[in-house]
Design an enzyme around this catalytic site. Structure first.
Site, short mmCIF file in Angstrom:
data_model
loop_
_atom_site.label_atom_id
_atom_site.label_comp_id
_atom_site.label_asym_id
_atom_site.label_seq_id
_atom_site.Cartn_x
_atom_site.Cartn_y
_atom_site.Cartn_z
N GLU A 266 52.69 -18.34 4.55
CA GLU A 266 53.93 -19.00 4.97
C GLU A 266 54.75 -19.18 3.70
OE1 GLU A 266 54.85 -19.56 7.94
OE2 GLU A 266 53.02 -19.47 9.12
N CYS A 300 61.43 -25.24 3.74
CA CYS A 300 61.46 -23.79 3.92
C CYS A 300 62.46 -23.39 5.00
CB CYS A 300 60.07 -23.28 4.27
SG CYS A 300 59.36 -24.11 5.69
P1 NAD Z 1 54.19 -22.64 -5.21
O1 NAD Z 1 53.97 -21.24 -4.81
O2 NAD Z 1 54.62 -22.91 -6.61
O3 NAD Z 1 52.86 -23.50 -5.00
C1 NAD Z 1 52.22 -23.55 -3.75
C2 NAD Z 1 50.75 -23.85 -3.96
O4 NAD Z 1 50.13 -22.70 -4.54
C3 NAD Z 1 50.48 -25.00 -4.90
O5 NAD Z 1 49.45 -25.79 -4.36
C4 NAD Z 1 50.02 -24.31 -6.18
O6 NAD Z 1 49.18 -25.09 -6.97
C5 NAD Z 1 49.29 -23.12 -5.61
N1 NAD Z 1 49.08 -21.99 -6.51
C6 NAD Z 1 49.78 -21.66 -7.62
N2 NAD Z 1 49.29 -20.51 -8.16
C7 NAD Z 1 48.27 -20.12 -7.36
C8 NAD Z 1 47.35 -19.02 -7.39
N3 NAD Z 1 47.40 -18.09 -8.35
N4 NAD Z 1 46.43 -18.91 -6.41
C9 NAD Z 1 46.38 -19.84 -5.43
N5 NAD Z 1 47.20 -20.91 -5.36
C10 NAD Z 1 48.14 -21.05 -6.31
O7 NAD Z 1 55.22 -23.27 -4.16
P2 NAD Z 1 55.86 -24.70 -4.24
O8 NAD Z 1 56.86 -24.69 -5.34
O9 NAD Z 1 54.81 -25.74 -4.25
O10 NAD Z 1 56.58 -24.79 -2.82
C11 NAD Z 1 57.86 -24.29 -2.58
C12 NAD Z 1 57.78 -22.97 -1.84
O11 NAD Z 1 57.03 -23.12 -0.65
C13 NAD Z 1 59.14 -22.51 -1.39
O12 NAD Z 1 59.26 -21.13 -1.59
C14 NAD Z 1 59.15 -22.83 0.08
O13 NAD Z 1 60.04 -22.08 0.86
C15 NAD Z 1 57.74 -22.56 0.44
N6 NAD Z 1 57.38 -23.22 1.69
C16 NAD Z 1 57.19 -22.44 2.80
C17 NAD Z 1 56.88 -23.03 4.01
C18 NAD Z 1 56.64 -22.19 5.24
O14 NAD Z 1 56.07 -22.71 6.20
N7 NAD Z 1 57.05 -20.93 5.28
C19 NAD Z 1 56.76 -24.41 4.10
C20 NAD Z 1 56.97 -25.17 2.96
C21 NAD Z 1 57.28 -24.55 1.75
#
Ligand code: NAD
Length: 547
Positions: A266, A300
C-alpha cells in the site's frame, strides 16, 4: 511487542523501558534508541529502544507459537475478542486520541474522525460480515460431476505488518483486524516517527487478549526503523503487508524476493479530484479543502491534485480560499480549537516547502500559506496553490502536506488525461451533478477506487476493497478481498459419492491418445454440426478400437 531479553515477557520494549525498571534491558549504549518528540512543540517525550533483528525474529517465533491455538478458535470466539477490542477502544477513546496527537501532532478531532471511527467501523463490519467471507465456498466442479469442489480459507500463520507514521493507531489495526479474524498472529513494525505511542497500543492489545483468555503474544508491536522492518520481511513471516513510500516498497519487494514472502504493498498516492463544469461548487470546494488539509495533508488518500474545469475555475477558487481563510492551525493539545495540526516528521516540512517553492518558481500562485511556520513545532500552513501545471514537480510528486493544488483544465478529456498522467493510482474523485458523466469518468480513471461527489469515503465502506495500481502498489486491504488476503486460498476437491473405481492411466494402450483427442473435440466443438461430427468420430474410434 518484543521484550528485551525474556521471551516470555509480553510487554513491549518501549513500555518496559518507560515503566518497569525490573525488566533487564541491555545497557543503553548497546542498542539504538529512538528519541521521540512531540511534533507540535518539539518537546522530547523520551527514548524507546529499537528492536534488533534478532529480537524481531524472536517476536515472530512467539507469534507463531501463539497462533497455533488461535487458529483452532471458532469465528464466534474471534468475534468475542474483536468485540472486546471495540469495547476497549470506546472506553479509552480520548486517551488513545491523546497518545496519537502527542506522537503525531494531529488534532483530537482528526484522531477521533480519522483513526477511532474507521477502526470502530472496521471492527463492526468484521464482526458482522467477516465469517461469511471466510466460510468454505462451494464452486462448480465443472466436468467432474462425480466430485464436489470448494474453496477454503485457512489462516496463513504469522502476518508481518510494516506501518508508516501518518495514522499511528489505524495503520496498526487496519491490517491487524482482518489478519486476526482470519486466524493469524501478527507482528507489526511501527514507524520510528510515532514510536512513543507504541507502548500504549501494546498495552491495549495485551489487555484485550488477556481479558479474553488468549495469548498476548498474538499481536506484537515492534519499534524500530528500516533495519527492523527489513528483519521482519526476511524473518519468515507468511505474508507481509507494507504501507509506506514507493522507495521503501521497492526495498521490501527486493527483500521478500529472497524468501519468496508474499507481499501486499500500500504505497503513495497523487489522487486527482476532477471538478466538472456542472459540479456543485460548494460541495466540491469543501471536499478539496478537507481532502488537502485533513491530517495536515499527510494521508495517502489526500486530494493532491484538483483538476477544475475552466468554466468554473475562478468561482471554485474563490470558495476554496474563503474556506481556507477560516482554518486555524496550531499545537493540537494546547487547549484552543485548531483545525490543522503539525507535520509528524520534521523533514516533511522541507519536502512540502520545496515542492511549493518549485511550483511558484514555475508560475503557480499561493493565495494563502506557502512558507513553513517558524518555531519549535513542525508546521506548514494550510496553503492554496493555483495555476499548477504538469510541468511542476508538485503535479507528480507526493506532497503529503496541507496544500490544495489547483490545475485548470479545458474539458473532461484533458481532466482524464492529466488525472491518469502520473505513475500513481490510489484513489480518485469526480464532482459532477450528472450521474452518467460521473460513471463515465470513473470508468476511465486509472485508480484503485473512485468516489463520485465525495472524497475518500469509500474507506468507510468496509465491504469495498482498498488498494492501488501502478506506483500506489498492489494487493487489497478491507472487504472480502482484504480478509481473504490473510488466508491461504485453498482448493479442495472431494467425492460426491463413495465410489472408489480406479482411474487407470497406466499402463496405457495405443488408442488412448486418439480417444482423449476425440473426447476433447466432442466437449469443446461449437455448433450442432461440429459436435455431431466430433461425436461420430468418437463413436467410430471406440468401435475400431474395440474390434
Ligand atoms: P516510509 O516508506 O518511509 O516508511 C514506512 C515504513 O517502512 C516505516 O515503518 C519504516 O521504518 C519502514 N522501512 C523503511 N525502510 C525499510 C526497509 N528497507 N524494509 C522494510 N521496512 C522499511 O513511509 P512513511 O514516510 O512512513 O509514510 C509515508 C508514505 O506512506 C507515503 O508515501 C504515503 O502515501 C504512504 N501511505 C500509503 C498508504 C496506503 O494505504 N496506500 C497509507 C498511508 C501512507
Amino acid at each position: 511487542m518484543i521484550s528485551a531479553n525474556d521471551g516470555d515477557d509480553p510487554r513491549p520494549l518501549a513500555s518496559a523501558a518507560m515503566s518497569d525498571a525490573t525488566v533487564k534491558l541491555r545497557p543503553r549504549g548497546e542498542r539504538a534508541m529512538i528519541a521521540c518528540h512531540d511534533p507540535a512543540t518539539g518537546a522530547h517525550l523520551g527514548d524507546v529502544p529499537e528492536a534488533t533483528p534478532e529480537e524481531v525474529r524472536d517476536a515472530i517465533a512467539r507469534a507463531r507459537a501463539a497462533q497455533h491455538d488461535w487458529a483452532l478458535t471458532s469465528f464466534a470466539e474471534r468475534r468475542r475478542v474483536l468485540r472486546r477490542l471495540l469495547e476497549y477502544i470506546l472506553d479509552h477513546d480520548e486517551a488513545l486520541c491523546e497518545a496519537i496527537c502527542q506522537d503525531a501532532g494531529k488534532t483530537m478531532h482528526n484522531a477521533m474522525l480519522g483513526e477511532i471511527w474507521p477502526i470502530c467501523e472496521k471492527l463492526r463490519w468484521t464482526i458482522a460480515e467477516g465469517e461469511r467471507h471466510l466460510l468454505p465456498e462451494p464452486v462448480s466442479s465443472g466436468l467432474l460431476k462425480h466430485k464436489r469442489a470448494r474453496i477454503e480459507f485457512p489462516p496463513l500463520g504469522v502476518i508481518g505488518v510494516i506501518c508508516p507514521w501518518n495514522f499511528p493507531l489505524q495503520n496498526i489495526l487496519g491490517p491487524t483486524i482482518p489478519a486476526l479474524f482470519a486466524g493469524n498472529a501478527v507482528v507489526v513494525k511501527v514507524s520510528e516517527w510515532v514510536a512513543w505511542s507504541t507502548a500504549r497500543f501494546q498495552e491495549m492489545l495485551r489487555q484485550v487478549f488477556t481479558d479474553c483468555g488468549h495469548s498476548p503474544q498474538l499481536v506484537q508491536l515492534i519499534n524500530g526503523g528500516g533495519e527492523a522492518g527489513a528483519a521482519l520481511v526476511a524473518g519468515g513471516v507468511d505474508k507481509l503487508i507494507f504501507t509506506g513510500s514507493v522507495a521503501n516498497g521497492r526495498k521490501v519487494i527486493a527483500e521478500s524476493a529472497r524468501s519468496l514472502t508474499p507481499v501486499v504493498l500500500e504505497l503513495g498516492g497523487k489522487d486527482p479530484m476532477i471538478v466538472c463544469d456542472d459540479a456543485a461548487l460548494d460541495q466540491a470546494a469543501h471536499a478539496a479543502v478537507s481532502g488537502a488539509f485533513i491530517a495536515s495533508g499527510q494521508m495517502c488518500l489526500a486530494a493532491e491534485r484538483v483538476l477544475v474545469n475552466d468554466a468554473v475555475y475562478e468561482p471554485f477558487i474563490e470558495r476554496v480560499v474563503a474556506i481556507a481563510a477560516e482554518v486555524k492551525q496550531g499545537p493540537p493539545l494546547a487547549g484552543a480549537w485548531v483545525d490543522v495540526g503539525a507535520m509528524t516528521m520534521p523533514r516533511q516540512v522541507e519536502i512540502v516547502a520545496a515542492l511549493v517553492d518549485d511550483a511558484i518558481a514555475h508560475g503557480a500562485r499561493a493565495l494563502c500559506g506557502g512558507k513553513p511556520v517558524p518555531g519549535d513545532g513542525s508546521f506548514f500552513p494550510p496553503t492554496v496553490l493555483v495555476d499548477v501545471t504538469p510541468e511542476m514537480r508538485i503535479f507528480h510528486e507526493e506532497t503529503f502536506g496541507p496544500v490544495v493544488a489547483v490545475t485548470r483544465v479545458s474539458d473532461d478529456d484533458e481532466a482524464l488525461r492529466l488525472a491518469n498522467g502520473t505513475g500513481f493510482g490510489l484513489s480518485s474523485t469526480v464532482f459532477t451533478r450528472s450521474a452518467e458523466r460521473g460513471r463515465e469518468l470513473a470508468g476511465q480513471l486509472r485508480a484503485g477506487s473512485t468516489v463520485i461527489n465525495d472524497w475518500a469515503l469509500m474507506y468507510m465502506v468496509n465491504g469495498l476493497p482498498f488498494g492501488g495500481v501502478g506506483d500506489s502498489g498492489f494487493g487489497r486491504l478491507n472487504g472480502r478481498e482484504g480478509l481473504r488476503a490473510c488466508t491461504n486460498i485453498k482448493a479442495v476437491l472431494e467425492d460426491r459419492l463413495p465410489v472408489h473405481r480406479p482411474v487407470k492411466l497406466f499402463p496405457g494402450a495405443p488408442g488412448d491418445y486418439a480417444s482423449t483427442r476425440e473426447a476433447i473435440q466432442l466437449l469443446y466443438r461449437r455448433g450442432l454440426s461440429g459436435r455431431l461430427s466430433a461425436l461420430g468420430q468418437l463413436a467410430r474410434g471406440l468401435w475400431r478400437r474395440r474390434r
